[in-house]
Structure formats: C-alpha cells, structure tokens
Design a protein around this motif. Structure first.
Motif, short mmCIF file in Angstrom:
data_model
loop_
_atom_site.label_atom_id
_atom_site.label_comp_id
_atom_site.label_asym_id
_atom_site.label_seq_id
_atom_site.Cartn_x
_atom_site.Cartn_y
_atom_site.Cartn_z
N MET A 154 -47.80 -26.66 66.85
CA MET A 154 -47.17 -26.62 65.54
C MET A 154 -46.98 -28.03 64.98
O MET A 154 -46.78 -28.97 65.74
CB MET A 154 -45.78 -25.95 65.62
CG MET A 154 -45.72 -24.69 66.43
SD MET A 154 -44.01 -24.11 66.64
CE MET A 154 -43.73 -23.39 65.04
N ALA A 164 -48.02 -21.95 53.43
CA ALA A 164 -48.03 -21.58 54.84
C ALA A 164 -49.30 -22.02 55.55
O ALA A 164 -49.27 -22.37 56.74
CB ALA A 164 -47.85 -20.07 54.99
N TYR A 295 -44.35 -17.86 60.33
CA TYR A 295 -43.66 -19.01 59.73
C TYR A 295 -43.20 -18.68 58.32
O TYR A 295 -42.05 -18.96 57.94
CB TYR A 295 -44.57 -20.24 59.72
CG TYR A 295 -43.97 -21.37 58.91
CD1 TYR A 295 -43.01 -22.21 59.47
CD2 TYR A 295 -44.32 -21.57 57.58
CE1 TYR A 295 -42.41 -23.22 58.72
CE2 TYR A 295 -43.73 -22.57 56.82
CZ TYR A 295 -42.78 -23.39 57.40
OH TYR A 295 -42.19 -24.38 56.64
N CYS A 365 -37.53 -26.06 57.15
CA CYS A 365 -38.86 -25.99 57.75
C CYS A 365 -38.76 -26.00 59.26
O CYS A 365 -39.42 -25.22 59.95
CB CYS A 365 -39.72 -27.16 57.25
SG CYS A 365 -41.29 -27.35 58.11
N ALA A 368 -37.60 -22.68 60.54
CA ALA A 368 -38.66 -21.69 60.46
C ALA A 368 -39.69 -21.87 61.57
O ALA A 368 -40.17 -20.90 62.17
CB ALA A 368 -39.34 -21.75 59.09
N MET A 369 -40.00 -23.12 61.89
CA MET A 369 -40.93 -23.39 63.00
C MET A 369 -40.33 -22.93 64.33
O MET A 369 -41.01 -22.29 65.15
CB MET A 369 -41.24 -24.89 63.06
CG MET A 369 -42.08 -25.41 61.90
SD MET A 369 -42.17 -27.23 61.87
CE MET A 369 -43.12 -27.57 63.34
N THR A 372 -40.28 -19.18 64.52
CA THR A 372 -41.64 -18.69 64.78
C THR A 372 -41.95 -18.75 66.26
O THR A 372 -42.43 -17.77 66.85
CB THR A 372 -42.66 -19.54 63.99
OG1 THR A 372 -42.41 -19.42 62.60
CG2 THR A 372 -44.09 -19.10 64.29
#
Length: 408
Positions: A154, A164, A295, A365, A368-369, A372
């Motif tokens: 990532m 995305a 994501y 961000c 969200a990473m 995920t």
C-alpha cells in the motif's frame, strides 16, 4: 471483535496525530534529493522504533529502511506499507511526500494496534523506499527480494482529487549527447559543427512529432548542456528526455519515433549523436480492484468524496516505481485530496503540503488504508480474491529496451 479492532485501529492513529504532524513537518522542512534523504531516514526510523517496530536502518540502500511488527511465522496476512520521502530540486516537497510518509506511518500504527490485540492477524512491514524521483529505489528492493512473502502493498499519493485507482504511465528516460566541432563563432564559423544546433533541431523534431502521437503518450525534454560561451560554436551538448505511455508496447513504439528525431538532428547538422536509454524504467501501476474498492469504501465512510469526472479519472497522475511493485505483488495506490487546487510539482503544491488543511485528509487516508488492511486480515476470502485477481491479470509486459543507441 471486528468493530472493536476498527476502533483500536482508529484510536491509535488519532492519538498519534500531533506526533505524525511533527514527523511530516520535519521531512517537509528538510527536503532531500534522491538517495540523499538522510534526515528523513533518521526521523522515520527513530519514530517507528519508539513506537515498538523492529527497525533495520540503511536497508538495501543507504537511505532505505525496513520496520516490522507482528508474527513472522506465516500465519495471517503480511501487509507492506511503503514510504516515500525524497524531494524535487529547488521546489522541495512539491510532490507532497512528507504527507505520503505521514499517511504510511499512520496506517502502520493503526495496523500495529490491531495486531497487538490479535496476533494471528499477521504482520505489518513499513518499507522505506528512497529515490522515487528517477532513482528507482523500489526496483533495487524488488531485485533484492524485499517483497517476497508479502501479500499486498500500500501507498497513497497527495493530489488535488480523491481517486481510488489513479492512472499512471510507463516511463523511459533517455540522455542524448551531440558532438560537433568547436570554432570561433564570428571569425571562422564554417570550421565548426554546431552541437547546439543539433540539440535545437532535436527539440524541434520532438515538438513536431507530438502532433502525430496519441494524446495519452507524453514526451518531455530539456537541454542540460548548451555550450560554454556565445562566441564558441558548441562542441558538446546534452539533453534529457522522458518518454511515457500507458502500455509497454506503446512506449516501445514511442521510443522508436524519438530515436528517429535524435538521429535526424545529427544528420542535418553534421554532428555525431550518442543516446542512452537509462536503466530502471518505471511501469504503469496495475491496481488491484479488490483492494481499491475496499479502500474507497472505508474512505467514503470517513468522509472523503471521490471524483466522478471521467476526464479526471482518466488523466495520468505521472509515473512511479510503485508500478514496478504492482507487477510483483498486489497493490493499492490511491490519491488523496489535500485541499488545494495547485498542480503537483509546483511551488504552490509545496506550500499546500505543509498547510494545516492537509492534516485531516492525510489522517482520513491513513485510516482508510489501515481499515482496508484490517478487513483483509480478518477475512481469508478477501486474501484469496486479491491473490486470484493478481494472478489472472497479465501484468507481465515486453520489457522496454535500455542501453545505448538501440536503433541504428
């Protein structure tokens, strides 16, 4: 348990927000060029070590590093969060890599917190990859097997849109040298062969060629050496070009077209030409749709709004050695909006990358990473889906030719 781990993950990032902001600021205030990122290397490794990661400094390259946390026995999922921290000449962090590093480290903290609660989730590796701006630090790490045993990787890039799966291009760099003959430019110019004329003719040839290439193909160049003095006919000149295209086959065709421009300029001016297609070409990013969709789902839940403009979604965001990684392991490489309209690689973007307004989106961000990664760690079917897609997509392209004068 899933909700509890998500809360633990988010809390870890939130609790560290001031330290993360300081980390980003330290990198921004001390911009360093490719393979010279000593300060960034030190502050990042010190930070991660203080947070309980096992850190290997000067890993593969002098300014590379690896920091790990979690089980190494093969159980669970092994997530790699890549870190970038090199700057641009004169502009500093006009690509916002101070924010990219902050997002990566923050995501790793969130994943680490979840693993602390449930060891069987797996392992997180933060891989410090120097020299994204042309040096190809990730290629060196690929060649050394650094991505062996990793399930997916990532990284996020700061931009002025949330995307995305942003489009990136293959890139090939070429250095062109013209050799002529020096003479006094006023008394006996007929005795000379003007290497600057050759460089100018080459630049013009390339500019004319752009009218007959596809809109998605790009070629950019500069004259890095144009001579010594106006009254000396230049004997040696040097140029540097970047060639980009969405597919490797397109890039090879563009390479042939550009070569014809280089050679024609030499013939027209009576000069000799030597050109070298440099090592470490970057590939396009092959986005793993399972990861990209996860994501996007988590980012939207956190309040990020994604562009729906097809022109924006299809526009290239440049080239990156993340592309080479994506041909080795599944990758997610989103772009996140740092609340600026400034284009990347400008002084205005440099300023925006240190602005307070960037802090909320960078942490969103990062969350969200981390979410995920956490969802994949908790659902074995997702790990299989990611692997199956990666193995199904033909990510192997004909290699671009590198070397000297590949076309006569």
């Amino acid at each position: 348990m899933a909700g509890e781990l998500s809360s633990v993950c988010s809390k870890a990032i939130g609790d560290a927000k001031d330290d993360l902001n300081h980390l980003s600021s330290e990198i921004w205030k001390n911009p360093e060029l490719a393979f010279q990122e000593t300060h960034a290397h030190n502050v990042l490794t010190d930070f991660l070590e203080n947070k309980g990661f096992k850190v290997e400094r000067n890993y593969i390259k002098k300014t590379g590093f690896r920091a790990t946390y979690g089980s190494g026995d093969g159980e669970g999922v092994h997530v790699c969060v890549m870190c970038e921290y090199d700057a641009l000449p004169s502009l500093g962090h006009a690509a916002g890599r101070n924010l990219s590093s902050e997002a990566s480290v923050a995501a790793a903290l969130g994943i680490q917190a979840a693993i602390k609660q449930q060891q069987k989730l797996g392992k997180v590796t933060v891989l410090g990859t120097p020299a994204t701006e042309g040096g190809g630090g990730k290629l060196d790490m690929i060649n050394e097997g650094c991505f062996d045993g990793i399930d997916f990787a990532m990284l996020a890039q700061p931009l002025n849109e949330n995307i995305a799966a942003p489009v990136t291009l293959n890139i090939l760099r070429v250095r062109v040298n013209y050799s002529g003959k020096a003479a006094h430019a006023s008394t006996q110019p007929w005795e000379g062969k003007n290497a600057l004329d050759a460089a100018v003719a080459c630049y013009s040839n390339v500019a004319l060629m752009r009218q007959q290439i596809k809109p998605t193909w790009k070629i950019n160049g500069i004259i890095t050496n144009g001579g010594l003095k106006p009254n000396i006919i230049p004997e040696e000149t040097e140029m540097l070009f970047y060639l980009r295209a969405p597919e490797q086959t397109d890039l090879m065709f563009l390479q042939q077209r550009a070569t014809a421009c280089f050679v024609a300029a030499a013939k027209a001016t009576g000069c000799e030409v030597n050109f070298e297609f440099l090592d470490k070409p970057y590939h396009n990013v092959v986005h793993n749709s399972v990861l990209a969709n996860l994501y996007k789902k988590h980012a939207e839940a956190l309040g990020l709004q994604f562009s729906t403009d097809e022109e924006v979604l299809q526009c290239s965001t440049g080239s990156t050695d993340v592309g080479n990684v994506s041909h080795v392991v599944p990758c997610v490489y989103p772009a996140f909006d740092i609340k600026t309209q400034a284009p990347i690689h400008t002084q205005a973007f440099t300023e925006a990358s240190s602005a307070p307004e960037a802090q909320q989106p960078v942490l969103q961000c990062a969350q969200a990473m981390a979410m995920t990664a956490l969802e994949v760690m908790q659902q074995s079917t997702l790990k299989s889906d990611i692997k199956n897609e990666f193995e199904t997509i033909d990510a192997v392209h004909t290699p671009v030719i590198a070397g000297t004068n590949p076309f006569p």
